[in-house]
Structures are given as C-alpha cells and as structure tokens.
Write a protein that holds these residues in place. Structure first.
Motif, PDB file in Angstrom:
ATOM      1  N   ASN A 106      -5.224   5.266 -12.280  1.00 51.03           N
ATOM      2  CA  ASN A 106      -6.675   5.257 -12.358  1.00 51.03           C
ATOM      3  C   ASN A 106      -7.223   5.196 -10.926  1.00 51.03           C
ATOM      4  N   ARG A 107      -7.935   6.261 -10.532  1.00 51.84           N
ATOM      5  CA  ARG A 107      -8.379   6.395  -9.129  1.00 51.84           C
ATOM      6  C   ARG A 107      -9.268   5.216  -8.701  1.00 51.84           C
ATOM      7  N   ALA A 108     -10.164   4.776  -9.629  1.00 55.42           N
ATOM      8  CA  ALA A 108     -11.091   3.691  -9.262  1.00 55.42           C
ATOM      9  C   ALA A 108     -10.304   2.418  -8.934  1.00 55.42           C
ATOM     10  N   GLN A 109      -9.277   2.143  -9.708  1.00 55.54           N
ATOM     11  CA  GLN A 109      -8.476   0.933  -9.454  1.00 55.54           C
ATOM     12  C   GLN A 109      -7.699   1.080  -8.147  1.00 55.54           C
ATOM     13  N   PHE A 110      -7.182   2.296  -7.925  1.00 57.44           N
ATOM     14  CA  PHE A 110      -6.424   2.479  -6.692  1.00 57.44           C
ATOM     15  C   PHE A 110      -7.330   2.304  -5.468  1.00 57.44           C
ATOM     16  N   LEU A 111      -8.583   2.809  -5.575  1.00 55.62           N
ATOM     17  CA  LEU A 111      -9.494   2.680  -4.429  1.00 55.62           C
ATOM     18  C   LEU A 111      -9.809   1.213  -4.139  1.00 55.62           C
ATOM     19  N   GLN A 112      -9.858   0.403  -5.205  1.00 57.74           N
ATOM     20  CA  GLN A 112     -10.094  -1.037  -4.990  1.00 57.74           C
ATOM     21  C   GLN A 112      -8.920  -1.660  -4.244  1.00 57.74           C
ATOM     22  N   LEU A 113      -7.715  -1.275  -4.675  1.00 58.64           N
ATOM     23  CA  LEU A 113      -6.515  -1.796  -4.015  1.00 58.64           C
ATOM     24  C   LEU A 113      -6.516  -1.390  -2.534  1.00 58.64           C
ATOM     25  N   LYS A 114      -6.900  -0.141  -2.308  1.00 60.53           N
ATOM     26  CA  LYS A 114      -6.907   0.391  -0.940  1.00 60.53           C
ATOM     27  C   LYS A 114      -7.906  -0.383  -0.070  1.00 60.53           C
ATOM     28  N   GLU A 115      -9.086  -0.617  -0.640  1.00 62.80           N
ATOM     29  CA  GLU A 115     -10.127  -1.335   0.101  1.00 62.80           C
ATOM     30  C   GLU A 115      -9.632  -2.744   0.475  1.00 62.80           C
ATOM     31  N   THR A 116      -8.954  -3.388  -0.482  1.00 71.55           N
ATOM     32  CA  THR A 116      -8.464  -4.748  -0.217  1.00 71.55           C
ATOM     33  C   THR A 116      -7.400  -4.723   0.882  1.00 71.55           C
ATOM     34  N   PHE A 117      -6.513  -3.729   0.847  1.00 68.57           N
ATOM     35  CA  PHE A 117      -5.477  -3.657   1.879  1.00 68.57           C
ATOM     36  C   PHE A 117      -6.107  -3.450   3.260  1.00 68.57           C
ATOM     37  N   HIS A 118      -7.160  -2.621   3.327  1.00 67.43           N
ATOM     38  CA  HIS A 118      -7.825  -2.422   4.629  1.00 67.43           C
ATOM     39  C   HIS A 118      -8.432  -3.744   5.119  1.00 67.43           C
ATOM     40  N   GLU A 119      -8.922  -4.541   4.180  1.00 67.67           N
ATOM     41  CA  GLU A 119      -9.456  -5.862   4.561  1.00 67.67           C
ATOM     42  C   GLU A 119      -8.328  -6.726   5.131  1.00 67.67           C
ATOM     43  N   PHE A 120      -7.145  -6.653   4.522  1.00 73.49           N
ATOM     44  CA  PHE A 120      -5.988  -7.390   5.073  1.00 73.49           C
ATOM     45  C   PHE A 120      -5.742  -6.951   6.518  1.00 73.49           C
ATOM     46  N   TRP A 121      -5.635  -5.646   6.710  1.00 74.38           N
ATOM     47  CA  TRP A 121      -5.244  -5.127   8.028  1.00 74.38           C
ATOM     48  C   TRP A 121      -6.265  -5.487   9.101  1.00 74.38           C
ATOM     49  N   ARG A 122      -7.574  -5.471   8.713  1.00 80.47           N
ATOM     50  CA  ARG A 122      -8.612  -5.853   9.684  1.00 80.47           C
ATOM     51  C   ARG A 122      -8.409  -7.286  10.159  1.00 80.47           C
ATOM     52  N   ASN A 123      -7.717  -8.083   9.355  1.00 74.63           N
ATOM     53  CA  ASN A 123      -7.558  -9.512   9.669  1.00 74.63           C
ATOM     54  C   ASN A 123      -6.114  -9.892   9.998  1.00 74.63           C
ATOM     55  N   ASP A 124      -5.325  -8.903  10.417  1.00 75.90           N
ATOM     56  CA  ASP A 124      -3.909  -9.130  10.777  1.00 75.90           C
ATOM     57  C   ASP A 124      -3.125  -9.795   9.652  1.00 75.90           C
ATOM     58  N   ILE A 125      -3.421  -9.400   8.449  1.00 69.75           N
ATOM     59  CA  ILE A 125      -2.705  -9.953   7.286  1.00 69.75           C
ATOM     60  C   ILE A 125      -1.767  -8.869   6.749  1.00 69.75           C
TER      61      ILE A 125
END
Ligand SMILES: N[C@@H](CCC(=O)OP(=O)(O)O)C(=O)O
Length: 345
Positions: A106-125
């Motif tokens: 489901n593309r919408a769910q994948f985009l949410q996962l992607k957004e969360t991962f980018h938030e991790f990376w912005r914070n060295d997580i």
C-alpha cells in the motif's frame, strides 16, 4: 542533507556464535563501521536474530510457527538493546522498526514509513528493521529478511544493498568467492547450493532471487561476510564478497516501489492480448484478465502472470479483488493504468 541510501541486511548466522547466541564482538565491530558509514549514507539496518535470541526462554521450544513468533517478540528487544549499547558509544541512537507486508503493498503506508525513516536520519538515528513476526501469519509473511531488505532497498531507491552472510560471498563450483557478477544468468544461478545455516530462514537461493530483482531495478548488491577489518566498507569498494552490478537505472522511485510489491497479496493472470498491450505501454483492461487470486484492495500492488505462468511484472490495481472479479464477467473496465504498471523485462 540528501545522502544515498544504504540497506545492510544481517542474517542470523552472521551475527551469532557457534552456539547460536548473538556475538557481541560482531555487533561492536558493526556499530563502529555503521557509525562511520552513516556520514556518507542514510543507513537502514535489517537485522535477523530475534528468534535465535528469544528461543531459550521457552520451555519446550521446537520451532513451530507460533513458537517462532513468540520467540521473536522476546528476542527483538534483546537485539535492540545490544545494537543500542554499541551504537550509542559512537553517538548513534537506534530505533526499532517492525515491518509487515502490507506496509509495502500500500503506497500510502509505505510513504508514511519513508517519512518516519527520513525523520530518523535527520536526527542521526539508525533504523533497525525486522519483520513483525508476532502478527505475520503464513500468507502475510515476508519469505525472509532478504526479501524485506530488498523491498526496502527498492522502496527507498537505495544506492546499494549489502547482504551479509556467513559464507563470505557468492561461491563458484569450487567454493571460491566470485568477486564481480555482471549479469545473473543461468550459469551464475547454477552455482547455487541448497545448503543453509541452521539458524536463519533464507539460503543462497533466496538471496539470489532478491539480488536478481534488486539489480534488475538498478540497485547494486553486495553479498559479503563480516570477517576482517571494516568488511562493509571493503565490500562497498569491491574488495570483499561479491558485487552484483545494477542492470538498469531508468526507473523512477515510484516505479521501483511498484516493483517492490512484486511479492504481493494478489495476482492477475493475463491473456496473450493483454500481455502484448502492456509491452506496447498500454493500460490493462479487465477483458485481458483471465483470472485472479488473493484478497487485494483497490490501490494495492499485485503481480502479473502470463499464459506461460511467468511473472512478467506488477501493477497497482484500480479495483479490489471482489469488484474486479465481478467486472471480469460483466464489463470491460480499467484494471490498472499504464503508469501504474512495471514490467520486469
Ligand atoms: N525475523 C526473523 C528472521 C528471519 C530470517 O529471515 O532469518 P535470516 O535468514 O537469518 O535472515 C528473526 O529475527 O529471527
């Protein structure tokens, strides 16, 4: 800063000692290397090992599906604590991401996962990913974490997928590591042995199936061991393990995500006319669908099979299984738009 994405997959056997316990020396070494690589890459670490870490807590463990699910739930926090202990020494915080199959179809769910991962990376997580075994039943399971890592690599349009294995690379008939594979053809597939470590789920056949998918979608893959100093960096530089060259690079991120749904909840079997139309970049109409399988919803990704029983690609469908089934018998309607179809060759 937008860095290239690197997906690293660690199999149970490669991070465990000969007794099947997680080898802390390996986690310590990996943590140092991942910390240094995270200056050049956004990293996704897919780690198996939860079942192995949790199973000793069960009195009469025999390895049934329900026991594996329960063992994974006990083992995942043990694994995460270990990654956290060693990564935190390098200023890296870890986050746990437990994925399920529908997060990819489901593309919408994948985009949410992607957004969360980018938030991790912005914070060295560092996201440490595993399958959410607790609620994955047989039909909804990833076949193994090689599949999960490949789907993440496709969905994130990764630069490289590194699959770490206890055998050190892809071996030829004399059990020597082949340094570079340009194309995965029949002669290459002929080297695959059926041997598997007793700990994990995926063997070399699974690794090569997913390596073929990833390289055909333009992603470089390295299959490597973890022996020696800085094994991940060495494998990225082609100095260790086997490097599989990417085959094509003209697919857009969205098309790669579509392809990542290649092992999905549903399937359409097409007639010859429909197959021809798709190769001419036309949309798929319900008249060309001979039959369908699986319980998919509108907007999900299904695989497409031709009359020779070959999977030829994937498509994001306009109708759910029940509606499409009805339309097959009554009207000719749009089953998938041409923009939502990716053919594998
Ligand atoms: N989710 C399971 C991993 C299953 C799996 O794919 O194992 P492996 O073949 O060792 O990568 C676990 O954490 O034990």
């Amino acid at each position: 800063m937008q860095l290239p994405v690197l997906v690293i997959k660690l199999g149970s056997a490669v991070i465990s000692d000969s007794q099947g316990n997680i080898d802390e020396k390996i986690i310590r070494k990996l943590a140092a290397e991942v910390a240094s690589l995270s200056k050049a890459y956004h990293i996704v670490l897919v780690s198996s090992g939860a079942v192995g870490s949790g199973k000793s807590f069960f009195k009469k463990y025999k390895g049934s599906l329900v026991e594996r699910k329960a063992a994974a739930a006990v083992g995942n926090p043990i694994l995460i604590r270990l990654y956290d202990r060693y990564c935190s020494k390098h200023g890296i915080t870890v986050a746990q991401a437990l994925c399920e199959r529908h997060h990819f179809s489901n593309r919408a769910q994948f985009l949410q996962l992607k957004e969360t991962f980018h938030e991790f990376w912005r914070n060295d997580i560092l996201p440490v990913v595993n399958e959410n075994d607790l609620v994955s039943n047989v039909e909804l399971k990833f076949s193994d974490n090689d599949e999960l890592a490949t789907l993440l690599a496709l969905g994130f349009d990764a630069d490289t997928l590194v699959i770490c294995t206890s055998v050190g690379g892809f071996l030829d008939g004399e059990k020597k590591v082949i340094p570079v594979v340009s194309t995965i053809d029949q002669s290459v597939m002929g080297y695959i042995s059926n041997e598997k470590s007793g700990l994990g789920l995926g063997g070399m056949l699974s690794k090569m199936t997913f390596t073929r998918l990833a390289t055909s979608m333009g992603i470089r893959v390295s299959i490597t061991g973890l022996a020696g100093k800085e094994p991940l960096t060495r494998s990225l530089n082609g100095l260790q393990g086997t490097t599989f060259k990417p085959q094509r690079s003209n697919l857009k991120a969205r098309q790669k995500w579509l392809a990542s749904g290649s092992i999905t909840l549903g399937e359409l079997q097409l007639d010859e006319g429909a197959e021809k139309a798709l190769h001419a970049r036309k949309s798929l109409l319900s008249v060309g669908v001979k039959q369908l399988q699986g319980a998919f919803s509108a907007g999900e990704v299904v695989q497409l099979r031709n009359t020779q029983e070959t999977i030829i690609g994937v498509a994001k469908v306009k109708l759910g299984a029940a509606d499409l089934q009805q339309q097959l018998q009554t009207r000719n309607v749009l089953a998938a738009h041409a923009d939502d179809i990716v053919l594998f060759d």
